[in-house]
Write an enzyme that holds these catalytic residues in place. Structure first.
Site, PDB file in Angstrom:
ATOM      1  N   ILE A  41       0.822  -1.230   0.000  1.00 29.44           N
ATOM      2  CA  ILE A  41       0.000   0.000   0.000  1.00 29.44           C
ATOM      3  C   ILE A  41       0.858   1.285   0.000  1.00 29.44           C
ATOM      4  O   ILE A  41       0.389   2.348  -0.402  1.00 29.44           O
ATOM      5  CB  ILE A  41      -0.975  -0.043   1.201  1.00 29.44           C
ATOM      6  CG1 ILE A  41      -2.224   0.778   0.942  1.00 29.44           C
ATOM      7  CG2 ILE A  41      -0.314   0.387   2.486  1.00 29.44           C
ATOM      8  CD1 ILE A  41      -3.341   0.515   1.941  1.00 29.44           C
ATOM      9  N   GLN A 103      12.055  -3.563   9.836  1.00 30.55           N
ATOM     10  CA  GLN A 103      10.794  -4.312   9.731  1.00 30.55           C
ATOM     11  C   GLN A 103       9.700  -3.585  10.511  1.00 30.55           C
ATOM     12  O   GLN A 103       9.913  -3.168  11.655  1.00 30.55           O
ATOM     13  CB  GLN A 103      10.962  -5.737  10.273  1.00 30.55           C
ATOM     14  CG  GLN A 103       9.730  -6.620  10.063  1.00 30.55           C
ATOM     15  CD  GLN A 103       9.930  -8.056  10.556  1.00 30.55           C
ATOM     16  OE1 GLN A 103      10.972  -8.393  11.120  1.00 30.55           O
ATOM     17  NE2 GLN A 103       8.946  -8.901  10.338  1.00 30.55           N
ATOM     18  N   HIS A 109       7.461 -11.568   5.477  1.00 32.34           N
ATOM     19  CA  HIS A 109       7.044 -11.243   4.106  1.00 32.34           C
ATOM     20  C   HIS A 109       8.245 -10.896   3.241  1.00 32.34           C
ATOM     21  O   HIS A 109       9.226 -10.336   3.712  1.00 32.34           O
ATOM     22  CB  HIS A 109       6.038 -10.092   4.091  1.00 32.34           C
ATOM     23  CG  HIS A 109       6.498  -8.888   4.841  1.00 32.34           C
ATOM     24  ND1 HIS A 109       6.431  -8.794   6.206  1.00 32.34           N
ATOM     25  CD2 HIS A 109       7.049  -7.729   4.418  1.00 32.34           C
ATOM     26  CE1 HIS A 109       6.897  -7.632   6.594  1.00 32.34           C
ATOM     27  NE2 HIS A 109       7.300  -6.962   5.523  1.00 32.34           N
TER      28      HIS A 109
END
Ligand code: AMP
Length: 146
Positions: A41, A103, A109
């Site tokens: 996003i 992170q 991920h």
């Protein structure tokens, strides 16, 4: 307890866990029984995709071999589609372990970013247009499923 130790405990309310539970929307690129891929996003370049395992793993240390293999196989599919859709060979594969590394979401991920290490945008700063993300996800999914 150190900061790193606190992060090794998986939080069931992290944002990617909520996606896997169907509690928040996202722009899906690909899904199978062990992985999910969706548009980042706040992309660091146009076409930035994240691949996550359907396993409660904070970082690489937690990741079980079968999920590690599945994430890599999905990453290959996504990367090949990115090359085709964005007409560029260079794709960065990145993965951060621990807040010290930057992170911010503590569900393992892999980042797949159509960019160069010399041109990479800032990490998780600028929100992308939802319509553009939806369009890119659709194009990538079409190529993967072709
Ligand atoms: P990291 O800092 O490696 O943990 O990366 C987390 C990534 O998740 C960042 O690139 C964020 O832009 C991205 N991100 C955070 N929230 C969302 C969300 N709701 N949907 C998609 N990507 C997100």
């Amino acid at each position: 307890m150190t900061q790193a130790n606190q992060e090794t405990k998986y939080d069931d309310n992290n944002i990617f866990a909520k996606m896997l539970n169907g509690d928040i929307p996202y722009h899906k690129v690909f899904e199978d029984d062990k992985t999910l891929a969706f548009m980042d996003i706040m992309p660091q370049a146009k076409g930035h995709v994240l691949v996550i395992p359907k396993q409660k793993a904070v970082d690489l240390v937690d990741l079980e071999p079968e999920y590690a293999a599945a994430v890599l196989m999905t990453s290959k599919k996504v990367m090949q589609a990115q090359r085709q859709v964005f007409e560029r060979e260079g794709i960065i594969q990145m993965q951060l372990n621990g807040s010290q590394a930057g992170q911010t979401v503590f569900h393992y991920h892999v980042h797949l970013i159509p960019s160069s290490i010399h041109e990479l945008g800032r990490h998780a700063v600028t929100q992308a247009d939802q319509g553009e993300l939806a369009e890119m996800a659709k194009k990538l999914a079409e190529v993967i499923n072709a």
